[in-house]
Write an enzyme that holds these catalytic residues in place. Sequence first.
Site, PDB file in Angstrom:
ATOM      1  CE1 TYR A   1      22.706  12.538 -81.282  1.00  0.00           C
ATOM      2  CE2 TYR A   1      21.013  11.093 -81.547  1.00  0.00           C
ATOM      3  CZ  TYR A   1      21.457  12.175 -80.777  1.00  0.00           C
ATOM      4  OH  TYR A   1      20.920  12.418 -79.329  1.00  0.00           O
TER       5      TYR A   1
ATOM      6  CE  LYS B   1      24.169  11.571 -78.298  1.00  0.00           C
ATOM      7  NZ  LYS B   1      25.188  12.113 -77.073  1.00  0.00           N
TER       8      LYS B   1
END
Length: 261
Positions: free
Chosen positions: A156, A160
């Site tokens: 994740y 990002k």
Amino acid sequence: MFTYSNKTALITGASSGIGEAFAYSLAEKQCNLILVARNEAKLKALATKLAATYKIKTIVIALDLSTPGASQTLLHEVQNHDLKVDLLINNAGFATYGYFDQVSGERQHEEVMLNVTALVDITHAFMPDLLRNQGGGIINVSSTAAFQPDPYMAVYGATKAFVLSFSEALWAENRKRGLRVLALCPGATETSFFDIVGSNEASVGSRQTPSTVVKNALRALEKGHSHIISGCQNYLVSQVSRFFPRQFTLGIVERTLRPRS
């Protein structure tokens, strides 16, 4: 000056959370909406409510954006409605939490496909319209997780970081071409994010409301910023890695995100 009235915004991940908050905020500004997510029932209920309340046009496209070819399917659906997108909001995404080797590889692959591949493909598909329309904009939802590696959320955080870097590069490329590009970096937010992640231990700091995050994002877009970290506390936390050795910062993040069980 960035205007919303009588323009059309396409929002991915629009059925809940930050995406839904974008829909409400833009509808209030008299912006027509193309709402995209997997949950068709939620989208239709939201579209009906917004159209009736704000007298705008709403289109629903139910689509799993993590699948190959989804961006072209989305583009064709929009073209079939004879619409041009003025504001693209790439909000769809999710996180996984836990030791990397213990989290489903298939699920983490899907995470990369949605958070990175779909975002890039959709942006590329709609860029010609956004550039032709003049005064268009793109908001890509990144995260404060982009500012340092995130143990137990390794994929994740990496996705990002990609979104932040990609968005700022597009901002620099297009700032003199009439297209605004913004990377939105919220911290912990009051959404279903942590239900999907499967742990509140992935939460750092106090949580903002989705409406607050959206308000900050639209203000930053209007000012022509390349990115916005929503919230003073989130801003301060995201700057830690600039002033301390990376291993020291990583130690703090690891202890903060470490599973309790």
